[in-house]
Design a protein around this motif. Structure first.
Motif, mmCIF file in Angstrom:
data_model
loop_
_atom_site.group_PDB
_atom_site.id
_atom_site.type_symbol
_atom_site.label_atom_id
_atom_site.label_comp_id
_atom_site.label_asym_id
_atom_site.label_seq_id
_atom_site.Cartn_x
_atom_site.Cartn_y
_atom_site.Cartn_z
ATOM 1 N N GLU B 3 0.834 -1.191 0.000
ATOM 2 C CA GLU B 3 0.000 0.000 0.000
ATOM 3 C C GLU B 3 0.876 1.251 0.000
ATOM 4 O O GLU B 3 1.959 1.262 0.572
ATOM 5 C CB GLU B 3 -0.851 -0.030 1.282
ATOM 6 C CG GLU B 3 -1.767 1.157 1.435
ATOM 7 C CD GLU B 3 -2.307 1.275 2.863
ATOM 8 O OE1 GLU B 3 -3.520 1.367 3.001
ATOM 9 O OE2 GLU B 3 -1.503 1.275 3.814
ATOM 10 N N ARG B 5 0.945 5.083 1.265
ATOM 11 C CA ARG B 5 0.214 5.911 2.217
ATOM 12 C C ARG B 5 0.863 7.297 2.294
ATOM 13 O O ARG B 5 2.053 7.404 2.572
ATOM 14 C CB ARG B 5 0.309 5.197 3.570
ATOM 15 C CG ARG B 5 -0.516 5.771 4.682
ATOM 16 C CD ARG B 5 -2.002 5.587 4.466
ATOM 17 N NE ARG B 5 -2.530 4.308 4.904
ATOM 18 C CZ ARG B 5 -3.598 4.181 5.706
ATOM 19 N NH1 ARG B 5 -4.246 5.242 6.155
ATOM 20 N NH2 ARG B 5 -4.031 2.986 6.042
ATOM 21 N N LEU B 26 7.881 5.125 11.423
ATOM 22 C CA LEU B 26 7.320 4.522 10.214
ATOM 23 C C LEU B 26 8.203 3.418 9.637
ATOM 24 O O LEU B 26 7.683 2.477 9.034
ATOM 25 C CB LEU B 26 7.030 5.595 9.161
ATOM 26 C CG LEU B 26 5.944 6.612 9.563
ATOM 27 C CD1 LEU B 26 5.800 7.684 8.486
ATOM 28 C CD2 LEU B 26 4.597 5.948 9.834
ATOM 29 N N THR B 27 9.520 3.503 9.835
ATOM 30 C CA THR B 27 10.387 2.421 9.340
ATOM 31 C C THR B 27 10.084 1.106 10.048
ATOM 32 O O THR B 27 10.542 0.059 9.608
ATOM 33 C CB THR B 27 11.892 2.730 9.525
ATOM 34 O OG1 THR B 27 12.117 3.175 10.859
ATOM 35 C CG2 THR B 27 12.370 3.778 8.542
ATOM 36 N N THR B 32 3.990 -1.199 4.421
ATOM 37 C CA THR B 32 3.436 -0.010 3.764
ATOM 38 C C THR B 32 4.579 0.826 3.204
ATOM 39 O O THR B 32 5.629 0.943 3.821
ATOM 40 C CB THR B 32 2.637 0.838 4.784
ATOM 41 O OG1 THR B 32 1.661 0.000 5.405
ATOM 42 C CG2 THR B 32 1.954 2.023 4.127
ATOM 43 N N PHE B 34 5.507 4.641 2.299
ATOM 44 C CA PHE B 34 5.011 5.961 2.671
ATOM 45 C C PHE B 34 5.530 6.997 1.684
ATOM 46 O O PHE B 34 6.695 6.976 1.292
ATOM 47 C CB PHE B 34 5.466 6.305 4.093
ATOM 48 C CG PHE B 34 4.943 5.356 5.130
ATOM 49 C CD1 PHE B 34 3.644 5.470 5.596
ATOM 50 C CD2 PHE B 34 5.739 4.313 5.611
ATOM 51 C CE1 PHE B 34 3.138 4.572 6.538
ATOM 52 C CE2 PHE B 34 5.251 3.418 6.553
ATOM 53 C CZ PHE B 34 3.946 3.542 7.014
ATOM 54 N N SER B 36 6.178 10.745 1.655
ATOM 55 C CA SER B 36 6.177 11.768 2.687
ATOM 56 C C SER B 36 6.389 13.172 2.133
ATOM 57 O O SER B 36 7.123 13.382 1.175
ATOM 58 C CB SER B 36 7.219 11.441 3.752
ATOM 59 O OG SER B 36 8.500 11.475 3.196
ATOM 60 N N ILE B 67 -1.712 10.279 6.835
ATOM 61 C CA ILE B 67 -1.216 10.350 8.207
ATOM 62 C C ILE B 67 -0.535 11.695 8.381
ATOM 63 O O ILE B 67 0.246 12.112 7.520
ATOM 64 C CB ILE B 67 -0.220 9.203 8.477
ATOM 65 C CG1 ILE B 67 -0.943 7.863 8.402
ATOM 66 C CG2 ILE B 67 0.478 9.379 9.822
ATOM 67 C CD1 ILE B 67 -0.018 6.656 8.338
#
Lengths: 273, 273
Positions: B3, B5, B26-27, B32, B34, B36, B67
Motif C-alpha cells: 500500500e 500511504r 514509520l520504518t 506499507t 510511505f 512523505s 497520516i
C-alpha cells in the motif's frame, strides 16, 4: 532559583531520535535547567542495568528524580529501565498503537532502524551531495549546472554551514557563491550567476552582527570594519531586490531554519536523511 | 501488494523534529510504502487551511486516509489541522502532561524553539567546529593540538562525512588523517599521529565495498583495484590492532551511527545541536 534536573536520552541505536524530540519538548520548560546525558547502543540487558545504575546515581547526587527519554525498541530493555525510578517518557509508544490500528499491521522491532544504514544507492546520493558541496564551497568551482541551489551572500553570512546541512540531511547539491567587492559595485547579478537564476537564494545579515563574526576571524582588518560590513550588506540587498532573488536574514536564524526556508522557498521536496 | 500511504510532517517550525520521529516510527511498519511531504512554517491559520487542502487532496488522490505527524505547538493550529480527516499523531502531546506534572510548571509555547537560534556563543562553537573540520579535512592541516578526535583511515572509508556530522551536530573539533601508501608500509602509527593517540579512532571497510566506492570516483584506476583496496585495508587494520586504536567498520553503518560510536567510545559527551 532554577532547578537542575538530570535527563537521560537512552536508546538501543544512536539516540538521535530521543535527543531530538527530548530537546524540542524540554526547551518548552523554561524554569528548569536540564543536565543531559546521551546513552547510546543500550541493546543488551547488561547495558540496561549499567544504565539504570548511572541514572540512579545521578538522581541520588542531585536529590531529584531523573527524566528518561527512552527510544529503545525492545520492550524487555524498556522494562528493565523502569527500575531506575526515573520519570520514563517513551518516544515510540504513543505512536505505535494508533499506527498499528490504522495500518492493520504489527510493527517490526528493528533496533536502531531509523539511523541505521539504508541502501547503498541512497548512501551514495548523500555522499555525492557532500562532495559536491565541498568542491563548490566559497566559489571554488563555478560550474552550477548540476546544482540544486546556489546560496549567494557576502563573506561570513552563513553560506557554508547551510550548504553542508542541505547536503548532509537532504542530499541537496548545494553550492555557494561569495559576492566579491567587484560584484558589489553593480546592482545586477554577476554574469556567471545569471544562467542559474532559478537556483539562487540570497542570504543577508545584520551588519553589526557580521562585523562581530568577521572581527573574530580577522581582528582589526578592513574586512571586519563596521563600515565595510554596512556597505557590502547594503549593496548585496540592493542586488537581491533588483533581481528579485529570494532572501533571508541569518542574524537570528539557526542553520536548520535557513536550510528549511531554502527548501520551502525553492520548492525542493527531499526526504530527510 | 504494498500500500502507498501519504504522510505529512507538519510543523510551525522547520519540521525536523516531526520528520525525525516520524521516520523512526514509520520504518517499523514494513508492509506499507510511505510518500512523505514536509510542510514547514505552518504558523498562521491561513497556512493551516492551505495545509488541510493539500492533505485532503492527497487523501482523495490515493483513496486512502493520510497520516499527519504534527509538531505545531499552537493548539489552535493543531485543531485546524484535524479538519483534514487524517490520522493525527501529535509529537509533543504525549510528553507535555507528564512533564508538567513532574516539573510542576506549565510549558511555554515557543514556536519552533528547538531548531531556532539559540545564543550567539553556542552558535559560534558550532561554526568554529565546522571551520575546524573543513581546514583539517583529509590531512590538509596536521596540527591536531586542538582536535577532539582524529579519524584515521584509508581513502574513501567514510572519514569526511563523519567529521562533518560530528562538527555540525555536536560541535566536536573533528579532524581526519588519510593513511598514505607510505604510512601503510609500517604497522606502527605514523610518527605525526603518535602525540594524539588518545584522540584517534580508526575506520575500516570491507575491501569489496571500498572498491565499489573508489570505482565510482576514479574508474579503472590502480587506486580502485580490488587488490589495492584489500592490501590497504589489511595494512590499516593491522596497524589499528598493533596500536590498539578503537576501530569501527563503516560498511553497513550510517554516518549517524559512526558518529555516535565515536562519541561513545572516546567518552565525548556533547549536547546535540
Amino acid at each position: 532559583m532554577t532547578e537542575l534536573r538530570p535527563v537521560f536520552y537512552v536508546s538501543d541505536g544512536t539516540g538521535i531520535t530521543a535527543e531530538t524530540i527530548g530537546h524540542s519538548v524540554l526547551t518548552q520548560f523554561t524554569e528548569t535547567r536540564f543536565e543531559s546525558t546521551r546513552i547510546s547502543f543500550v541493546d543488551t540487558l547488561e547495558r540496561a542495568s549499567e544504565t539504570v545504575a548511572r541514572i540512579r546515581e545521578a538522581g541520588a547526587r542531585h536529590g531529584v528524580r531523573p527524566i528518561v527519554i527512552n527510544s529503545c525498541v525492545d520492550p524487555e530493555i524498556s522494562a528493565a529501565l523502569v527500575e531506575s525510578g526515573a520519570l520514563m517518557l517513551d518516544v515510540f509508544a504513543p505512536f505505535i498503537e494508533p499506527l498499528e490500528r490504522e495500518l492493520g499491521q504489527i510493527r517490526q522491532r528493528h533496533i536502531g532502524r531509523a539511523h541505521g544504514m539504508v541502501d547503498f544507492e541512497r548512501y551514495h546520493r548523500r555522499i555525492d551531495a557532500i562532495n559536491f558541496t565541498l568542491t563548490h564551497d566559497d566559489g571554488q568551482s563555478l560550474d552550477y549546472a548540476d546544482a540544486d541551489v546556489v546560496l549567494v551572500a557576502v563573506s561570513r553570512a552563513g553560506k557554508t554551514p547551510t550548504c553542508i546541512y542541505l547536503a548532509l540531511h537532504y542530499g541537496v547539491l548545494a553550492a555557494n557563491y561569495p559576492l566579491t567587492e567587484e560584484d558589489l559595485e553593480h546592482d545586477r547579478l554577476p554574469p556567471r550567476l545569471r544562467p542559474y537564476r532559478n537556483k539562487l537564494f540570497g542570504l543577508t545579515i545584520d551588519p553589526a552582527r557580521l562585523q562581530q563574526i568577521r572581527q573574530e576571524r580577522r581582528p582589526n582588518s578592513r574586512y571586519a570594519q563596521l563600515e565595510t560590513c554596512r556597505r557590502e550588506v547594503a549593496a548585496a540587498e540592493a542586488m537581491f531586490r533588483a533581481e528579485r532573488i529570494p532572501t533571508l536574514s541569518t542574524t537570528h536564524t539557526s542553520i536548520e531554519e535557513i536550510a528549511s526556508k531554502v527548501l520551502t522557498t525553492l520548492g525542493l521536496q527531499r526526504e530527510m536523511f
